[in-house]
Motif scaffolding. Structure first.
Motif, PDB file in Angstrom:
ATOM      1  N   LEU A   8       0.821  -1.201   0.000  1.00 17.91           N
ATOM      2  CA  LEU A   8       0.000   0.000   0.000  1.00 17.91           C
ATOM      3  C   LEU A   8       0.857   1.252   0.000  1.00 17.91           C
ATOM      4  O   LEU A   8       0.535   2.245  -0.661  1.00 17.91           O
ATOM      5  CB  LEU A   8      -0.933   0.000   1.224  1.00 17.91           C
ATOM      6  N   ALA A   9       1.962   1.204   0.731  1.00 20.74           N
ATOM      7  CA  ALA A   9       2.882   2.343   0.705  1.00 20.74           C
ATOM      8  C   ALA A   9       3.457   2.549  -0.687  1.00 20.74           C
ATOM      9  O   ALA A   9       3.662   3.681  -1.147  1.00 20.74           O
ATOM     10  CB  ALA A   9       4.004   2.135   1.728  1.00 20.74           C
ATOM     11  N   GLY A  10       3.712   1.441  -1.395  1.00 11.81           N
ATOM     12  CA  GLY A  10       4.196   1.567  -2.768  1.00 11.81           C
ATOM     13  C   GLY A  10       3.163   2.189  -3.683  1.00 11.81           C
ATOM     14  O   GLY A  10       3.491   2.963  -4.592  1.00 11.81           O
ATOM     15  N   ILE A  11       1.873   1.871  -3.444  1.00 10.68           N
ATOM     16  CA  ILE A  11       0.821   2.488  -4.246  1.00 10.68           C
ATOM     17  C   ILE A  11       0.762   3.990  -3.984  1.00 10.68           C
ATOM     18  O   ILE A  11       0.586   4.795  -4.904  1.00 10.68           O
ATOM     19  CB  ILE A  11      -0.538   1.827  -3.925  1.00 10.68           C
ATOM     20  N   VAL A  12       0.938   4.390  -2.723  1.00  6.01           N
ATOM     21  CA  VAL A  12       0.920   5.812  -2.392  1.00  6.01           C
ATOM     22  C   VAL A  12       2.051   6.542  -3.098  1.00  6.01           C
ATOM     23  O   VAL A  12       1.907   7.692  -3.531  1.00  6.01           O
ATOM     24  CB  VAL A  12       1.005   6.004  -0.866  1.00  6.01           C
ATOM     25  N   SER A  13       3.215   5.882  -3.260  1.00  6.47           N
ATOM     26  CA  SER A  13       4.331   6.525  -3.941  1.00  6.47           C
ATOM     27  C   SER A  13       4.018   6.818  -5.396  1.00  6.47           C
ATOM     28  O   SER A  13       4.562   7.757  -5.983  1.00  6.47           O
ATOM     29  CB  SER A  13       5.581   5.633  -3.847  1.00  6.47           C
ATOM     30  N   ASN A  14       3.123   6.037  -6.028  1.00  9.26           N
ATOM     31  CA  ASN A  14       2.708   6.292  -7.404  1.00  9.26           C
ATOM     32  C   ASN A  14       1.441   7.129  -7.480  1.00  9.26           C
ATOM     33  O   ASN A  14       0.930   7.368  -8.574  1.00  9.26           O
ATOM     34  CB  ASN A  14       2.468   4.963  -8.139  1.00  9.26           C
ATOM     35  N   LEU A  15       0.931   7.554  -6.313  1.00  6.76           N
ATOM     36  CA  LEU A  15      -0.334   8.263  -6.305  1.00  6.76           C
ATOM     37  C   LEU A  15      -0.221   9.614  -6.997  1.00  6.76           C
ATOM     38  O   LEU A  15      -1.166  10.036  -7.679  1.00  6.76           O
ATOM     39  CB  LEU A  15      -0.804   8.445  -4.856  1.00  6.76           C
ATOM     40  N   ALA A  16       0.917  10.303  -6.836  1.00  7.62           N
ATOM     41  CA  ALA A  16       1.080  11.603  -7.477  1.00  7.62           C
ATOM     42  C   ALA A  16       0.991  11.482  -8.997  1.00  7.62           C
ATOM     43  O   ALA A  16       0.349  12.302  -9.664  1.00  7.62           O
ATOM     44  CB  ALA A  16       2.419  12.226  -7.064  1.00  7.62           C
ATOM     45  N   PHE A  17       1.626  10.444  -9.544  1.00  8.91           N
ATOM     46  CA  PHE A  17       1.556  10.224 -10.992  1.00  8.91           C
ATOM     47  C   PHE A  17       0.127   9.936 -11.432  1.00  8.91           C
ATOM     48  O   PHE A  17      -0.344  10.467 -12.449  1.00  8.91           O
ATOM     49  CB  PHE A  17       2.475   9.058 -11.373  1.00  8.91           C
ATOM     50  N   LEU A  18      -0.599   9.116 -10.666  1.00 10.14           N
ATOM     51  CA  LEU A  18      -1.973   8.785 -11.015  1.00 10.14           C
ATOM     52  C   LEU A  18      -2.865  10.021 -10.972  1.00 10.14           C
ATOM     53  O   LEU A  18      -3.689  10.238 -11.872  1.00 10.14           O
ATOM     54  CB  LEU A  18      -2.506   7.709 -10.066  1.00 10.14           C
ATOM     55  N   LEU A  19      -2.706  10.843  -9.934  1.00 12.95           N
ATOM     56  CA  LEU A  19      -3.540  12.033  -9.821  1.00 12.95           C
ATOM     57  C   LEU A  19      -3.262  13.023 -10.940  1.00 12.95           C
ATOM     58  O   LEU A  19      -4.190  13.624 -11.499  1.00 12.95           O
ATOM     59  CB  LEU A  19      -3.313  12.691  -8.460  1.00 12.95           C
ATOM     60  N   CYS A  20      -1.991  13.207 -11.291  1.00 13.94           N
ATOM     61  CA  CYS A  20      -1.654  14.103 -12.407  1.00 13.94           C
ATOM     62  C   CYS A  20      -2.210  13.556 -13.720  1.00 13.94           C
ATOM     63  O   CYS A  20      -2.734  14.313 -14.555  1.00 13.94           O
ATOM     64  CB  CYS A  20      -0.140  14.281 -12.504  1.00 13.94           C
ATOM     65  N   LEU A  21      -2.098  12.260 -13.908  1.00  9.76           N
ATOM     66  CA  LEU A  21      -2.609  11.641 -15.131  1.00  9.76           C
ATOM     67  C   LEU A  21      -4.123  11.799 -15.231  1.00  9.76           C
ATOM     68  O   LEU A  21      -4.659  12.094 -16.316  1.00  9.76           O
ATOM     69  CB  LEU A  21      -2.220  10.167 -15.154  1.00  9.76           C
ATOM     70  N   LEU A  22      -4.820  11.622 -14.112  1.00  2.90           N
ATOM     71  CA  LEU A  22      -6.258  11.825 -14.107  1.00  2.90           C
ATOM     72  C   LEU A  22      -6.619  13.269 -14.438  1.00  2.90           C
ATOM     73  O   LEU A  22      -7.607  13.530 -15.142  1.00  2.90           O
ATOM     74  CB  LEU A  22      -6.835  11.446 -12.747  1.00  2.90           C
ATOM     75  N   LEU A  23      -5.822  14.217 -13.942  1.00  6.27           N
ATOM     76  CA  LEU A  23      -6.064  15.628 -14.238  1.00  6.27           C
ATOM     77  C   LEU A  23      -5.980  15.899 -15.734  1.00  6.27           C
ATOM     78  O   LEU A  23      -6.880  16.509 -16.324  1.00  6.27           O
ATOM     79  CB  LEU A  23      -5.054  16.492 -13.473  1.00  6.27           C
ATOM     80  N   PHE A  24      -4.913  15.431 -16.371  1.00  8.44           N
ATOM     81  CA  PHE A  24      -4.732  15.686 -17.800  1.00  8.44           C
ATOM     82  C   PHE A  24      -5.787  14.963 -18.636  1.00  8.44           C
ATOM     83  O   PHE A  24      -6.306  15.509 -19.615  1.00  8.44           O
ATOM     84  CB  PHE A  24      -3.330  15.266 -18.228  1.00  8.44           C
ATOM     85  N   MET A  25      -6.111  13.716 -18.254  1.00  4.23           N
ATOM     86  CA  MET A  25      -7.140  12.983 -18.991  1.00  4.23           C
ATOM     87  C   MET A  25      -8.506  13.629 -18.851  1.00  4.23           C
ATOM     88  O   MET A  25      -9.291  13.666 -19.802  1.00  4.23           O
ATOM     89  CB  MET A  25      -7.198  11.533 -18.510  1.00  4.23           C
ATOM     90  N   ALA A  26      -8.797  14.158 -17.660  1.00  2.00           N
ATOM     91  CA  ALA A  26     -10.084  14.827 -17.454  1.00  2.00           C
ATOM     92  C   ALA A  26     -10.186  16.085 -18.302  1.00  2.00           C
ATOM     93  O   ALA A  26     -11.255  16.392 -18.856  1.00  2.00           O
ATOM     94  CB  ALA A  26     -10.269  15.162 -15.975  1.00  2.00           C
ATOM     95  N   LEU A  27      -9.100  16.825 -18.427  1.00  3.72           N
ATOM     96  CA  LEU A  27      -9.111  18.026 -19.264  1.00  3.72           C
ATOM     97  C   LEU A  27      -9.290  17.676 -20.738  1.00  3.72           C
ATOM     98  O   LEU A  27      -9.966  18.393 -21.483  1.00  3.72           O
ATOM     99  CB  LEU A  27      -7.813  18.813 -19.065  1.00  3.72           C
ATOM    100  N   ASP A  28      -8.702  16.560 -21.163  1.00  2.00           N
ATOM    101  CA  ASP A  28      -8.829  16.152 -22.566  1.00  2.00           C
ATOM    102  C   ASP A  28     -10.155  15.473 -22.864  1.00  2.00           C
ATOM    103  O   ASP A  28     -10.570  15.420 -24.022  1.00  2.00           O
ATOM    104  CB  ASP A  28      -7.688  15.199 -22.938  1.00  2.00           C
ATOM    105  N   ALA A  29     -10.800  14.920 -21.825  1.00  3.02           N
ATOM    106  CA  ALA A  29     -12.019  14.151 -22.058  1.00  3.02           C
ATOM    107  C   ALA A  29     -13.142  15.007 -22.619  1.00  3.02           C
ATOM    108  O   ALA A  29     -14.018  14.506 -23.333  1.00  3.02           O
ATOM    109  CB  ALA A  29     -12.481  13.485 -20.757  1.00  3.02           C
ATOM    110  N   GLY A  30     -13.130  16.320 -22.340  1.00  4.78           N
ATOM    111  CA  GLY A  30     -14.179  17.188 -22.860  1.00  4.78           C
ATOM    112  C   GLY A  30     -14.187  17.266 -24.373  1.00  4.78           C
ATOM    113  O   GLY A  30     -15.242  17.454 -24.988  1.00  4.78           O
ATOM    114  N   GLY A  31     -13.021  17.126 -24.989  1.00  4.98           N
ATOM    115  CA  GLY A  31     -12.944  17.178 -26.437  1.00  4.98           C
ATOM    116  C   GLY A  31     -13.011  15.822 -27.101  1.00  4.98           C
ATOM    117  O   GLY A  31     -12.814  15.727 -28.327  1.00  4.98           O
ATOM    118  N   TYR A  32     -13.288  14.773 -26.329  1.00 15.02           N
ATOM    119  CA  TYR A  32     -13.324  13.425 -26.894  1.00 15.02           C
ATOM    120  C   TYR A  32     -14.415  13.259 -27.951  1.00 15.02           C
ATOM    121  O   TYR A  32     -14.152  12.692 -29.019  1.00 15.02           O
ATOM    122  CB  TYR A  32     -13.504  12.414 -25.761  1.00 15.02           C
ATOM    123  N   PRO A  33     -15.646  13.730 -27.731  1.00 16.16           N
ATOM    124  CA  PRO A  33     -16.668  13.559 -28.784  1.00 16.16           C
ATOM    125  C   PRO A  33     -16.281  14.212 -30.099  1.00 16.16           C
ATOM    126  O   PRO A  33     -16.515  13.646 -31.177  1.00 16.16           O
ATOM    127  CB  PRO A  33     -17.908  14.210 -28.167  1.00 16.16           C
TER     128      PRO A  33
END
Length: 363
Positions: free
Chosen positions: A164-189
């Motif tokens: 679980l501690a190892g997952i937390v270490s990758n949490l910053a990457f996951l959160l940043c990736l979700l941010l960028f994907m969410a911004l791009d998702a609006g233009g998906y259609p």
């Protein structure tokens, strides 16, 4: 002379039109070998980069699952940045709540397990006696006793906490990736609309993947929540410790096809055995089996069948394959990743759609 030359030219033209150039021998086999080699290289790359591929796959599936919320807000006049913020709030809130309950429950489990050391030693000695009476080799009995030792179980729990501690270490990457994907998702259609004019087959395959993934996650989440509430309530009524943790485990393992029920059953059954004896463990097994048979084995497959349309054998092989490629997260994302692979490798290619007759439950 001129007529002879003209006749020879006509004969040459006629022979060229009536006698097609023979295909190179082994051309189809060569293409199959090249495609297989390329697929092996891709799989090896995915496995080598599993620590990067797993969070990317999780972020993709989460954004695809909740993107209709963003699309609804955009269609009703919300700014794209504000709709992306709402999407992120939903995803981040879900991840934070899940992680908080999981870490707190596992921490309580780590503190609770040593309290059952004496009871576990007595049960292990009893099992050893039964095996000895049945004529089982003493070396195998000793090995089994070491595996069931409470200290070994505690070490397993501590290892889980470390992961679980190892997952937390990758949490910053996951959160940043979700941010960028969410911004791009609006233009998906709009991107899919533009893609339809160039590659209509690919656009339709991606649409099918998104629809299938959302339907699968919606149905699985609803049934997982029902199963979690019923399992947690039954365990609370039986007095099994940590019913919230085991209900959460039932919810999570509901995303694992075919064998998720067994994974969710083993820990609470063992803890019931240590806390209340064989009768309490038997009641846990019976209750889990009844809930699984009615909801997960009878109702859920019928409801979810139209959304994924994959054979039972393929879902099991997908579970094994994606777990081997990207680790434990692959067991949870096995169905969405298989739908994506099918869309890109089978549905998008006109000469590969024959495989649907072998892969789909209803060809």
């Amino acid at each position: 002379m001129l007529s002879d030359v003209t006749g020879r030219k006509g004969a040459v033209i006629a022979s060229s039109t009536t006698s097609p150039t023979p295909a190179a021998p082994g051309g189809g086999i060569d293409r199959a070998l090249i495609s297989t080699a390329a697929l092996i290289v891709i799989i090896a790359g995915l496995k080598a980069g599993a620590s990067l591929v797993a969070p990317v796959a999780l972020a993709l599936v989460l954004v695809v699952a909740v993107s209709p919320v963003q699309g609804f807000l955009v269609r009703h006049g919300w700014p794209r940045w504000l709709s992306a913020a709402v999407l992120l709030f939903v995803v981040y809130g879900f991840l934070a709540s899940f992680a908080l309950v999981l870490v707190a429950s596992v921490g309580r489990l780590a503190a609770l397990v040593p309290q059952y050391a004496d009871r576990a030693d007595a049960l292990i000695a009893q099992v050893k006696g039964w095996l000895a009476d049945l004529g089982v080799d003493q070396a195998q009995v000793a090995t089994l006793g070491k595996q069931l030792d409470p200290g070994h179980l505690v070490d397993t729990v501590l290892t889980l906490l470390g992961s679980l501690a190892g997952i937390v270490s990758n949490l910053a990457f996951l959160l940043c990736l979700l941010l960028f994907m969410a911004l791009d998702a609006g233009g998906y259609p709009a991107r899919i609309t533009g893609l339809s004019a160039i590659r209509p087959g690919l656009a339709e395959a991606l649409k099918r993947f998104a629809r299938g993934t959302r339907s699968y996650l919606l149905v699985t989440t609803i049934f997982g929540a029902i199963v979690a509430v019923l399992d947690g309530g039954a365990l609370w009524a039986l007095g099994v410790p940590l019913p919230i943790l085991w209900g959460l485990l039932s919810f999570l393992t509901n995303y694992i096809p075919n064998v998720g029920f067994i994974i969710g059953l083993i820990p609470p059954a063992l803890l019931a055995l240590l806390d209340g004896g064989w009768r309490a463990a038997a009641w846990v097994v019976v209750i889990y089996c009844c809930i699984n048979f009615v909801l997960q084995s009878v109702i859920q497959p019928k409801v979810i069948g139209n959304s994924i349309d994959l054979t039972v054998t393929l879902t099991f092989l997908a579970l094994v394959f994606w777990t081997w490629v990207i680790g434990p997260l692959g067991a949870i994302l096995a169905i969405p990743l298989t739908l994506l692979a099918k869309a890109l490798l089978v549905d998008v290619a006109p000469n590969g759609r024959w495989a649907n007759h072998l892969l789909t439950a209803k060809p």
